[in-house]
Design a protein around this motif. Sequence first.
Motif, PDB file in Angstrom:
ATOM      1  N   TRP A  58      89.054   5.533   8.121  1.00  0.00           N
ATOM      2  CA  TRP A  58      88.805   6.247   9.365  1.00  0.00           C
ATOM      3  C   TRP A  58      90.027   6.165  10.263  1.00  0.00           C
ATOM      4  O   TRP A  58      90.686   5.133  10.347  1.00  0.00           O
ATOM      5  N   GLU A  62      89.833   9.912  17.618  1.00  0.00           N
ATOM      6  CA  GLU A  62      88.984  11.060  17.331  1.00  0.00           C
ATOM      7  C   GLU A  62      89.486  12.272  18.113  1.00  0.00           C
ATOM      8  O   GLU A  62      90.087  12.130  19.173  1.00  0.00           O
ATOM      9  N   PRO A  67      85.025  12.217  14.475  1.00  0.00           N
ATOM     10  CA  PRO A  67      85.830  11.331  13.626  1.00  0.00           C
ATOM     11  C   PRO A  67      86.360  12.017  12.370  1.00  0.00           C
ATOM     12  O   PRO A  67      85.817  13.022  11.905  1.00  0.00           O
ATOM     13  N   PHE A  69      87.896  10.945   8.391  1.00  0.00           N
ATOM     14  CA  PHE A  69      88.188   9.969   7.345  1.00  0.00           C
ATOM     15  C   PHE A  69      89.299  10.551   6.481  1.00  0.00           C
ATOM     16  O   PHE A  69      89.178  11.665   5.960  1.00  0.00           O
ATOM     17  N   LEU A 123      79.632   5.312   2.034  1.00  0.00           N
ATOM     18  CA  LEU A 123      79.865   5.702   3.420  1.00  0.00           C
ATOM     19  C   LEU A 123      79.036   6.902   3.831  1.00  0.00           C
ATOM     20  O   LEU A 123      78.707   7.053   5.009  1.00  0.00           O
ATOM     21  N   PRO A 156      82.408  13.844   8.712  1.00  0.00           N
ATOM     22  CA  PRO A 156      81.050  13.431   8.355  1.00  0.00           C
ATOM     23  C   PRO A 156      80.099  14.612   8.341  1.00  0.00           C
ATOM     24  O   PRO A 156      80.160  15.488   9.205  1.00  0.00           O
ATOM     25  N   GLN A 161      78.369   5.638   7.296  1.00  0.00           N
ATOM     26  CA  GLN A 161      78.595   4.230   7.572  1.00  0.00           C
ATOM     27  C   GLN A 161      80.026   4.051   8.076  1.00  0.00           C
ATOM     28  O   GLN A 161      80.981   4.400   7.400  1.00  0.00           O
ATOM     29  N   ARG A 162      80.172   3.512   9.283  1.00  0.00           N
ATOM     30  CA  ARG A 162      81.500   3.248   9.837  1.00  0.00           C
ATOM     31  C   ARG A 162      81.600   1.780  10.225  1.00  0.00           C
ATOM     32  O   ARG A 162      80.665   1.207  10.776  1.00  0.00           O
ATOM     33  N   SER A 163      82.758   1.192   9.939  1.00  0.00           N
ATOM     34  CA  SER A 163      82.989  -0.194  10.323  1.00  0.00           C
ATOM     35  C   SER A 163      84.475  -0.405  10.543  1.00  0.00           C
ATOM     36  O   SER A 163      85.306   0.382  10.073  1.00  0.00           O
ATOM     37  N   SER A 164      84.816  -1.462  11.244  1.00  0.00           N
ATOM     38  CA  SER A 164      86.222  -1.754  11.528  1.00  0.00           C
ATOM     39  C   SER A 164      87.002  -2.038  10.254  1.00  0.00           C
ATOM     40  O   SER A 164      88.219  -1.862  10.215  1.00  0.00           O
ATOM     41  N   ASN A 166      86.965  -0.308   7.642  1.00  0.00           N
ATOM     42  CA  ASN A 166      87.343   0.946   6.988  1.00  0.00           C
ATOM     43  C   ASN A 166      88.296   1.791   7.826  1.00  0.00           C
ATOM     44  O   ASN A 166      88.435   2.983   7.586  1.00  0.00           O
ATOM     45  N   VAL A 167      88.950   1.182   8.806  1.00  0.00           N
ATOM     46  CA  VAL A 167      89.867   1.910   9.684  1.00  0.00           C
ATOM     47  C   VAL A 167      91.293   1.794   9.153  1.00  0.00           C
ATOM     48  O   VAL A 167      91.732   0.718   8.732  1.00  0.00           O
TER      49      VAL A 167
END
Length: 371
Positions: A58, A62, A67, A69, A123, A156, A161-164, A166-167
């Motif tokens: 990600w 934004e 967002p 990916f 995700l 999306p 599913q987003r999390s730190s 995956n950045v």
Amino acid sequence: MTNEVDTIVPGNVRTRAEIKRIFGGSTQGGICPAIDERSVNLYSDPSVGEANGYYDGWLAEEDELGPIFEYTGAGKSGNQTFAGLAGSGNRAILRHAEQGRTLRVFTQVGRIPNSDTKTHLYLGEFTLDALEPYVWRRVHGEDRKERGVIVFRLRPDGKVQRSSGNVVPRAEKTTCELVPFEEVTAATLQSDPATTGMLPAVKKGRDKARSLRKAAENAATSGSFVVSEAFNKKMSLRSSTASHIAVRREAELTRTYMAYLQSVGHKTGAFQIKVKGLTSTLRTDLYDATEHALYEAKGSSTREDVRMALGQILDYSRYVRTREHTEPPKRIILLPAKPDLDMFELCQSCNVEIIYRSENGSFIGEAVPVD
């Protein structure tokens, strides 16, 4: 009642064998099309990407549409491609909408205890960004050799599913790298590439106009990104036809003008910029290395587009330097038609020049180079 092993929702962790049972595809490779399940399963492994000079994940920043990916295409050595067997996976992503397939993204998160079997976090479902489905990027692979990769921009499509974890990592320092000019060239991969948005053929006239006509004819053979009806339907963006036309016109305008620069002996390229603290990568439209001139092109000459171009070129030019030129570059906005007169005054006040295309196809502006 549906058993847990018979379904996979965003946030679930599964092995590739379990994923294959639900969404099809292969247990090997990063891009796995599944015909019967109408799916294209994308697997991301941070350790593999880092070793090959890129990161999937990600963007922390934004835009107005939400967002993004970033997912890097297939090919671990040399320049990635859409052509032939080597480009089949990349084509599957590019054509997912017109083929009625869903993009599903999985990222490797661990292994089954006491086993070499990897586990993957689901995700969710994605679709390609409608106006900029992918970008070309230069990276340095494990062997430190420079190569071009295809970075898909995924949006999306429902719950994800987003999390730190995956950045994309933030840039540790600001860098500005001169890279070859590369454009989106996907028309030959679309089922209906008839509406390529070509600019009018250049009419006969001065020597410069004839050079431009030749450049336009050469440009017409390579194709530019077009949005098929199926693509538009998938994105629910039929109302944004004007935006698509502007994108195509911008690509044609840039390519035609670049061809003219090369016809008069100028070396061209673009700049890839990473700004300290940001995860996104900026890329300029066109750079004339011979004149140390930076160009920002737009597909229309409206007040809004000129003001946008002005902001972008003022931003990018802060970073553009080379070994031969340590001073700021000339700043030029490239337009498909003459803008309002007060736009010239606005740009001049910021030390930015305007070049526009006339009705007969020639380019007009004091900064236009001659033989």
